[in-house]
Enzyme design. Sequence first.
Site, PDB file in Angstrom:
ATOM      1  N   CYS A 105     -33.588  17.276 -15.055  1.00  0.00           N
ATOM      2  CA  CYS A 105     -34.077  18.602 -14.669  1.00  0.00           C
ATOM      3  C   CYS A 105     -34.085  18.753 -13.142  1.00  0.00           C
ATOM      4  CB  CYS A 105     -35.448  18.843 -15.303  1.00  0.00           C
ATOM      5  SG  CYS A 105     -35.923  20.575 -15.337  1.00  0.00           S
ATOM      6  N   HIS A 126     -34.891  17.325 -21.318  1.00  0.00           N
ATOM      7  CA  HIS A 126     -35.823  16.218 -21.058  1.00  0.00           C
ATOM      8  C   HIS A 126     -35.871  15.213 -22.206  1.00  0.00           C
ATOM      9  CE1 HIS A 126     -37.991  17.884 -17.503  1.00  0.00           C
ATOM     10  NE2 HIS A 126     -37.582  19.043 -17.998  1.00  0.00           N
ATOM     11  N   GLU A 151     -37.204  12.388 -22.114  1.00  0.00           N
ATOM     12  CA  GLU A 151     -38.517  11.708 -22.087  1.00  0.00           C
ATOM     13  C   GLU A 151     -39.580  12.502 -22.841  1.00  0.00           C
ATOM     14  OE1 GLU A 151     -37.404  13.569 -19.750  1.00  0.00           O
ATOM     15  OE2 GLU A 151     -38.977  14.423 -18.482  1.00  0.00           O
TER      16      GLU A 151
END
Lengths: 100, 240
Positions: free
Chosen positions: B87, B207, B209
């Site tokens: 990002c 993302h 994560e």
Amino acid sequence: MIILVIIRLGRHKKDMRCFKADVTVLPKDGVLDIQGKAVEKTLRSHGYSEVDEVRVGRFIRLAIRAEDESEAGEKICRMADDLLSNGLIESYSYTLEAMR
Amino acid sequence: MRTAVVVFPGSNCDRDVMNAILDMELGPVDMVWHDEDGFPERPDLVVLPGGFSYGDYLRSGALAAKSRVMKAVRGIADEGGLVLGICNGFQILTEARMLPGALLPNTSMRFICAKSFVRVERADTPFTNAYASGQVVQFPIAHHEGLYFLPPDELGELEARGQVVYRYANSSAGSADAGEEYSPNGSLNGIAGIINASGNVLGLMPHPERATLKGLIRGTDGRNFWQSIRNHFGALEANG
């Protein structure tokens, strides 16, 4: 008692002058300018039918020191290429004005 | 393996990345402040996390790209270590010219925070080897500047060299239109993530994560992202 007084003679400094630099950064032609398009559409829809195109960019004003105008211009170009604009998507122009 | 997560003023996914990596047991993680000259110990992987470094002033990622630590990040990449930008981290990598292109505001002019699907275009990279090529996975997106831009000629070259690794798809596997191209933010060619020519620097807007910890939010497709990195270093070790 001997007091040594050292007088530091100022080294001959080049005369530095102050300049006001106004840098304008705009999206390059061919790069989608979403903000410009939105402003353009809104202006038209508010009756400003004479508007053909709107580009929205950034305006940056700097106060800088340089020996003369040409050196000031070089410094501004370096800063603009290095950080103030992203050459892939933006172009810039600037004006200089001597201060004081 | 060892990971360094760079923390910029305004980063907000730094600890999410740390938690994902610790949960996946990828080894120790050092959190490194952007103003450091280097890393406490040489990392195998450097992560530039998501967030709003320097409040997105000037251009997203532009100021962070000039941070002191970036010289060391470049050094790790030059030595063949892995560098990952997620990002805002992707925006920083493009501003630092470690990846080609630029991220422009979404065509909708809105900040998009949503579930998104991406197709894995290549499964032969350190960041994708635990997936199958063509597999559609779900990673959340949350950004305002996610429209990947590159002038047409260069975009063609990027595609020809196979540097597009993740591409937005319109839904998950199993549905009728699974994997069809779809660009939530207007990204050219639906590009969600690209890799450099040497194959060790990856930037992506979604993302992984946020799709790693079980029971946190729906979706754990990101686990194989980290598993890929583990496989990469495992293979390096096995080959001595």
